[in-house]
Design a protein around this motif. Structure first.
Motif, PDB file in Angstrom:
ATOM      1  N   LEU A   1     -34.932   4.767  26.981  1.00 14.58           N
ATOM      2  CA  LEU A   1     -35.974   3.973  27.629  1.00 14.58           C
ATOM      3  C   LEU A   1     -37.351   4.550  27.348  1.00 14.58           C
ATOM      4  CD1 LEU A   1     -34.360   3.081  31.073  1.00 14.58           C
ATOM      5  CD2 LEU A   1     -34.586   1.640  29.052  1.00 14.58           C
ATOM      6  N   ALA A   2     -37.452   5.874  27.355  1.00 20.33           N
ATOM      7  CA  ALA A   2     -38.740   6.512  27.072  1.00 20.33           C
ATOM      8  C   ALA A   2     -39.184   6.206  25.650  1.00 20.33           C
ATOM      9  CB  ALA A   2     -38.628   8.017  27.289  1.00 20.33           C
TER      10      ALA A   2
ATOM     11  N   ILE B   1     -37.743  -8.700  35.127  1.00 24.40           N
ATOM     12  CA  ILE B   1     -38.761  -8.210  34.196  1.00 24.40           C
ATOM     13  C   ILE B   1     -39.124  -9.321  33.208  1.00 24.40           C
ATOM     14  CG2 ILE B   1     -37.965  -5.834  34.448  1.00 24.40           C
ATOM     15  CD1 ILE B   1     -36.608  -6.048  31.744  1.00 24.40           C
ATOM     16  N   SER B   2     -40.197  -9.120  32.454  1.00 25.14           N
ATOM     17  CA  SER B   2     -40.663 -10.153  31.536  1.00 25.14           C
ATOM     18  C   SER B   2     -39.666 -10.380  30.407  1.00 25.14           C
ATOM     19  CB  SER B   2     -42.020  -9.752  30.946  1.00 25.14           C
ATOM     20  OG  SER B   2     -41.864  -8.693  30.009  1.00 25.14           O
ATOM     21  N   TYR B   3     -39.794 -11.545  29.767  1.00 22.43           N
ATOM     22  CA  TYR B   3     -38.894 -11.878  28.661  1.00 22.43           C
ATOM     23  C   TYR B   3     -39.007 -10.851  27.534  1.00 22.43           C
ATOM     24  CZ  TYR B   3     -36.765 -14.420  24.792  1.00 22.43           C
ATOM     25  OH  TYR B   3     -35.971 -14.770  23.733  1.00 22.43           O
TER      26      TYR B   3
ATOM     27  N   GLY C   1     -40.946   3.156  32.912  1.00 25.04           N
ATOM     28  CA  GLY C   1     -41.481   2.642  34.166  1.00 25.04           C
ATOM     29  C   GLY C   1     -40.685   1.496  34.751  1.00 25.04           C
ATOM     30  N   LEU C   2     -39.786   0.921  33.964  1.00 28.18           N
ATOM     31  CA  LEU C   2     -38.959  -0.198  34.435  1.00 28.18           C
ATOM     32  C   LEU C   2     -37.538   0.235  34.769  1.00 28.18           C
ATOM     33  CD1 LEU C   2     -40.003  -2.948  31.842  1.00 28.18           C
ATOM     34  CD2 LEU C   2     -40.924  -2.575  34.132  1.00 28.18           C
ATOM     35  N   ALA C   3     -37.243   1.520  34.677  1.00 28.63           N
ATOM     36  CA  ALA C   3     -35.863   2.004  34.783  1.00 28.63           C
ATOM     37  C   ALA C   3     -35.151   1.515  36.039  1.00 28.63           C
ATOM     38  CB  ALA C   3     -35.841   3.531  34.736  1.00 28.63           C
TER      39      ALA C   3
ATOM     40  N   THR D   1     -29.990  -2.781  37.185  1.00 29.41           N
ATOM     41  CA  THR D   1     -31.297  -2.244  36.818  1.00 29.41           C
ATOM     42  C   THR D   1     -31.361  -2.058  35.305  1.00 29.41           C
ATOM     43  OG1 THR D   1     -30.674   0.087  36.959  1.00 29.41           O
ATOM     44  CG2 THR D   1     -31.418  -0.991  39.008  1.00 29.41           C
ATOM     45  N   VAL D   2     -32.566  -1.869  34.821  1.00 26.83           N
ATOM     46  CA  VAL D   2     -32.758  -1.604  33.403  1.00 26.83           C
ATOM     47  C   VAL D   2     -31.990  -0.347  32.997  1.00 26.83           C
ATOM     48  CG1 VAL D   2     -34.487  -0.878  31.706  1.00 26.83           C
ATOM     49  CG2 VAL D   2     -34.958  -2.816  33.243  1.00 26.83           C
TER      50      VAL D   2
END
Length: 268
Positions: free
Chosen positions: A145-146, A161-163, A152-154, A108-109
């Motif tokens: 991340l915040a 996820i996008s490039y 929101g991608l955590a 995950t991210v």
């Protein structure tokens, strides 16, 4: 023009965070980097441009410890780091992103950033046990991340996820090592215009508000002139021009060497 330049430009009496003297790297009889000297000052953003083969990648490899110089010295924060291995240089506060995403797609991210935080704390061999249970690691990763608007991608797997978001995650991973000097290598390559604007806004924000100094290699001149306080132009391994965006834009040698046309203007 970068409006933050007036705030972050070097001032008289300010000590450089990075001081390079006579730096060279030869491969046989070929000088990939040839007698480059340069001072970089705290909290500035210095862009490095030049045609393919100018020596930019080798220059980054020397600064980050992936290569040892043939001659010259590199001082970071008044410490001689010339020829130090990459892991020691990273520990001192120099971190680098790469042209190709350097993240774990199956994680995950959040886990990607937790790995970097855990490694920085010296527990990389035990990260699988520690990252999920150590609240301090998790909180620090969430905070990063915040700051990059990625909360929101955590919990999403990094591979889907996008490039553009992947490049931002990589920057989060770089920042997890708590660097003072960040080497960004083509940070907007392959991005859409919207993604490029996000990265530019992020770098501006981090440079203005945080304890970060940036070196940025980039082919997109809109990015270079939109971000840089100063620009170093390299040509055949040598320092061709160093100056403000306005000085570089107006310099005839830059138009000749970089654009291949003395009369062609560099877009603002």
């Amino acid at each position: 023009m970068n409006t933050a330049s007036a705030v972050r430009a070097p001032r008289g009496g300010q000590s450089p965070i990075l001081s390079i003297k006579g730096l060279s790297k030869r491969f046989g009889g070929v000088a990939a980097v040839d007698d480059v000297s340069l001072d970089v000052f705290p909290r500035e953003t210095l862009a490095i441009i030049g045609p393919n083969g100018a020596g930019k990648t080798t220059f980054y490899n020397l600064l980050s410890g992936r290569m040892k110089p043939t001659s010259g010295t590199i001082m970071f924060d008044e410490r001689d780091i010339t020829g130090m291995p990459a892991h020691r240089i990273s520990r001192l506060g120099v971190s680098r992103s790469f042209q190709i995403n350097n993240i774990f797609n199956e994680m995950t991210v959040l886990e990607n950033v937790e790995v970097a935080v855990t490694a920085y704390r010296g527990d990389s061999r035990r990260w699988l046990n520690l990252a999920s249970r150590n609240r301090r690691v998790r909180d620090e990763a969430f905070e990063l991340l915040a700051r990059l608007s990625l909360s929101g991608l955590a919990d999403r797997r990094a591979g889907v996820i996008s490039y553009g978001d992947k490049r931002l995650v990589e920057i989060a991973v770089v920042l997890a090592t708590r660097p003072h000097l960040v080497l960004l290598d083509e940070p907007t390559a392959g991005m859409t215009p919207d993604e490029t604007q996000r990265v530019m806004a992020l770098v501006r924000s981090l440079a203005a508000d945080g304890d970060y100094t940036f070196l940025v290699t980039e082919h997109d001149m809109q990015v270079v002139f939109g971000l840089a306080d100063r620009i170093l132009v390299m040509h055949r391994g040598r320092r061709l021009v160093l100056g403000s965006p306005q000085e570089v834009r107006a310099h005839p040698d830059v138009r000749k060497a970089y654009l291949g046309d003395e009369d062609e203007e560099i877009a603002p």
